[in-house]
Scaffold this active site. Structure first.
Site, PDB file in Angstrom:
ATOM      1  N   GLY A  85       0.630  -1.248  -0.123  1.00 32.92           N
ATOM      2  CA  GLY A  85       0.071   0.291  -0.012  1.00 32.92           C
ATOM      3  C   GLY A  85       1.056   1.399  -0.662  1.00 32.92           C
TER       4      GLY A  85
ATOM      5  N   GLY B 103       0.923   6.418   0.925  1.00 37.66           N
ATOM      6  CA  GLY B 103      -0.348   6.999   1.393  1.00 37.66           C
ATOM      7  C   GLY B 103       0.234   8.372   1.180  1.00 37.66           C
TER       8      GLY B 103
ATOM      9  N   GLY C  51       3.522   8.087   3.020  1.00 36.49           N
ATOM     10  CA  GLY C  51       4.814   7.008   2.298  1.00 36.49           C
ATOM     11  C   GLY C  51       4.631   5.796   1.988  1.00 36.49           C
TER      12      GLY C  51
ATOM     13  CG  ASP D  85      -6.930   9.655   4.748  1.00 33.62           C
ATOM     14  OD1 ASP D  85      -8.757   9.997   3.563  1.00 33.62           O
ATOM     15  OD2 ASP D  85      -6.584   9.612   3.633  1.00 33.62           O
TER      16      ASP D  85
END
Length: 803
Positions: free
Chosen positions: A469, A471, A474, A597
């Site tokens: 993943g 973001g 990072g 978020d």
């Protein structure tokens, strides 16, 4: 007397349509507990002398014959546990002819598929009517106040329906009533004090509604009350002491899953005949009174999820017949009473998440690790080896250390002079170096660290094959530290991102003291230099083996690992898990933490499908926001993701609890509709919130995720959408061709109620005005209420019979 009775014979087939003509002198007919199907013959009306007709627990469908109104001697009509009323949109009209049965005493219509509004003329049923069973149907609207005119009623069952509105005060006129079942509806308002007039009442079930206000003191006037269940509502205030003086209470006393406050009074010991006390999941405080030991026949005591403090009462050892004790998630202190190990009937003891200390007993329930839970009590020691608690040797050694207390005091006094001198020197040094230290980043204090080399090796050199993943702050990699250890998740910060260094420090400080089962746990951190000589910072978290909620919701067709999707109960559990985590961050942390978020890809699932909220890279302790970010609160990405971010953020609003609640509401709507807030159909002012709000309740089947629906409802919903497309109607409006896709024979009442209730929470959380949104504590309780109601119906089998 001419009687025909063949109960419990597993007989199948249909009844002859001419049965009433064949047996004109029939007085009793009972075929209950078989497997008969088809319609009920109209010819029964020709048996004019019929007094008792029992057809319970079969598979009869269709209508209740209106001709039954001609059976003037009929006193018992038992049609419960069938599928009657399954083919009509409003099928309670048969009640009108039954008002002609002037001898009627028992009318059993429960657990069928009757729907519509209960008409007022139900009060015109026979004045001799004593038992009226309508539970387990799909009856909606208000409870008619005219029911108070059925003066001879002994049992009134309206449970497990879709009733709304308030409980009529007129029910207080039913002076002979012994059992009142209004549970598992959608009733609101206050509990009327007129219930105190029901002095013959044995059972009072009001659970699983939306009742508010306080528990009426007048309930204590029901001197014959044996069962009191008002759980899973929104009741507030203290529990009236007078209720604890009801010596008649013997079966069940539960007010669990409400918002009750105050202390548990000493009068609880007056319930000497009570079998079960459940006051769990409230806001009760104070000590658990010693008088609890006077409840000599108590078998189940549930006080978990409150704020009780002090020690466990030693008198618990007096409860010789107790089987189940749950005191988890309170603020209890002190030692565990050793005499609890002598309770031979005790099979389950939950003391987890308190602040208990001292040695754990070894015998009795403590010997069976599957029957005892002690998690979250870090000061406990000893016990059987399988509990894996620390030994008590250190505790015992402290007693020996006290013998040298005097010597220690002398040493401290002698050393104080030297410490004073050293302190003076250090003060001077700090003043000289203050300017230099003020420009340094804060340190990580007690967090343990891991080297860059170990993380590099664990992630195969931060290989793209290990990337799970990315973001705004990072990337996240899967890693294996050692062959025998569990996987980890390594979040490497992008130090080119503005504010990333400070984000790292803020996140570490925010997470190190955060402990909640539904938050991703930080294991360690790394602050070092990589092999290129650049600054490197990373956080190491628990690895969530089942991936993100995003994948489970939207990649089911593309990834064989997610091919089964999420069922309704799993989605309910995940929604509760996320709500619990956000509630904890908002209200139970030492300092308020705003997530900012919240979205499906930031909700991770472990191997047991328990949800854990992740990604605090954009989270900040609100009290430190201005000082730590130096005015950077508007940095891109810091206020959420398009579609999930609260509308006030777009106008420069500061991060807030209400903003998180909005994001949570959108997440819930996405979970149960299967639609992303960024789907193409949502543009201008038409968003996911409006999409759902405009559809409820009539068009529920059209908007809910089709995988949650029975096949028939799914097919009809698809047909409706195709017709909408042909008519160029892309909104949730009507079409020229009407198709029955709502309630009815396609979706059961309990499933309908569950889905409606969850989506209403999503709507309430995602309202445009921040002040109108729900509080996360209330969200958690409401969802637990919905889940408990759904599970209880499924387990009882009633849900399956109404499908």
């Amino acid at each position: 007397m001419v009687s025909f009775a063949i109960p419990e014979n597993q007989l199948k087939g249909t009844l002859p349509p001419t049965i009433g003509l064949t047996l004109p002198n029939l007085q009793e007919f009972y075929v209950g507990d078989n497997e008969f199907s088809g319609v009920i013959p109209q010819s029964f009306s020709n048996a004019s002398r019929l007094q008792a007709l029992g057809m319970d627990n079969n598979n009869f469908s269709g209508e209740v014959p209106a001709s039954f109104g001609r059976l003037r001697e009929l006193w018992w009509l038992g049609l419960s546990d069938n599928s009657l009323g399954s083919h009509l949109p409003n099928n309670l009209d048969f009640i009108a002819p039954l008002t002609n049965c002037s001898q009627m005493q028992v009318l059993g219509l429960s657990t069928n598929k009757f729907k519509g509004v209960l008409p007022n003329y139900v009060a015109n049923l026979s004045s001799t009517l004593s038992n009226l069973y309508l539970g387990g149907n799909q009856i909606s609207g208000n409870i008619p106040s005219a029911l108070g005119n059925l003066a001879n009623l002994i049992v009134l069952g309206l449970d497990l329906n879709l009733f709304v509105g308030v409980i009529p005060t007129s029910l207080g006129k039913l002076k002979k009533l012994q059992a009142l079942h209004l549970d598992m509806n959608m009733l609101s308002g206050k509990i009327p004090t007129s219930i105190g007039n029901l002095t013959q009442l044995f059972e009072l079930y009001l659970s699983d509604n939306k009742l508010e206000g306080s528990v009426p003191m007048k309930i204590a006037d029901c001197h014959n009350l044996q069962t009191l269940d008002i759980s899973n509502n929104r009741l507030t205030g203290e529990i009236p002491r007078e209720i604890f003086l009801l010596s008649s209470l013997s079966t069940l006393f539960t007010l669990s899953h409400n918002l009750l406050t105050g202390h548990l009074p000493a009068e609880v010991g007056k319930l000497k005949n009570i079998h079960t006390i459940d006051l769990s999941e409230n806001n009760l405080t104070g000590k658990i009174p010693e008088t609890i030991g006077d409840c000599q026949v108590l078998e189940f005591l549930l006080l978990q999820g409150n704020s009780f403090e002090g020690t466990l009462p030693s008198t618990l050892a007096s409860l010789k017949g107790v089987q189940y004790l749950d005191f988890s998630r309170n603020n209890l202190t002190g030692e565990i009473p050793k005499d609890l190990q002598n309770l031979h009937s005790l099979v389950y003891l939950n003391l987890s998440f308190n602040d208990l200390e001292g040695e754990v007993p070894n015998d009795g329930v403590f010997h069976n690790i599957s029957g005892v839970s002690l998690a979250g009590n870090t000061k406990l020691c000893g016990g059987v080896p399988k509990l894996h608690l620390q030994t008590c040797s250190e505790t015992r050694s402290k007693k020996g250390k006290t013998k040298g207390l005097k010597l220690t005091i002398i040493i401290v006094l002698v050393a104080s002079f030297f410490l004073f001198s050293i302190g003076f020197i250090m003060l001077c040094w700090r003043r000289s170096s203050q300017r230099q230290t003020t420009v340094m980043l804060p340190k990580l204090s007690v967090l343990s660290k891991i080297s860059y080399k170990r993380l590099f090796e664990a992630t195969n050199g931060f290989s793209s094959s290990m990337l799970i993943g990315t973001g705004s702050f990072g990337s996240v990699y899967k890693g294996i530290l050692d062959r025998e250890e569990n996987p980890i998740a390594v979040k490497v910060l992008n130090l080119k991102q503005k504010g990333a260094g400070k984000s790292f420090i803020a996140e570490c400080n925010a997470l190190r003291n955060v402990r909640h089962r539904n938050l991703v746990k930080i294991l360690t951190c790394c602050s070092s230099i990589d092999y290129k000589g650049d600054e490197f910072k990373a956080l190491v978290f628990e690895y969530m083996s089942s991936g993100s909620l995003e994948k489970w919701l939207h990649l089911a067709s593309n990834d064989e690992n997610y091919s089964t999707g999420l069922n309704l109960l799993q989605r309910l559990n995940i929604a509760i898990d996320v709500a619990s985590a956000i509630h904890y961050l908002h209200d139970d942390c030492d300092q308020l933490i705003i997530h900012r978020d919240l979205k499906p890809c930031n909700v991770l699932l472990d191997n047991e499908m328990v949800a854990h909220v992740s990604d605090f890279g954009i989270a900040r302790l609100v009290s430190n926001t201005i000082s730590s970010m130096n005015g950077q609160t508007s940095t891109t990405g810091l206020k959420g993701t398009i579609g999930y971010a609260a509308p006030e953020y777009a106008m420069g609003g500061e991060p807030s609890r209400e903003g998180d609640v909005y994001s949570y509401g959108i997440l819930v709507l996405e979970m149960f509709t299967g639609k992303r807030p960024t789907d193409e159909i949502f543009e201008d002012d038409f968003n996911l919130h409006n999409f759902v709000a405009m559809a409820l309740p009539e068009r529920l089947v059209e908007i809910v995720d089709s995988s949650l629906l029975p096949r028939e409802a799914e097919e009809n919903a698809l047909m409706r959408r195709e017709l909408d497309a042909r008519n160029n109607n892309n909104n949730i409006g009507g079409t020229e061709i009407e198709i029955e896709v709502g309630l009815g024979n396609q979706i059961s009442a309990h499933l309908w109620k569950c889905l409606i209730s969850v989506l209403e929470i999503g709507i309430a959380c995602s309202k445009e005005s921040p002040n109108e949104r729900m509080k996360m504590g209330n969200v958690t309780r409401e969802l637990q209420h919905i889940r408990n109601a759904y599970i209880s119906i499924e387990n009882s089998g009633q849900g399956r019979r109404t499908n």
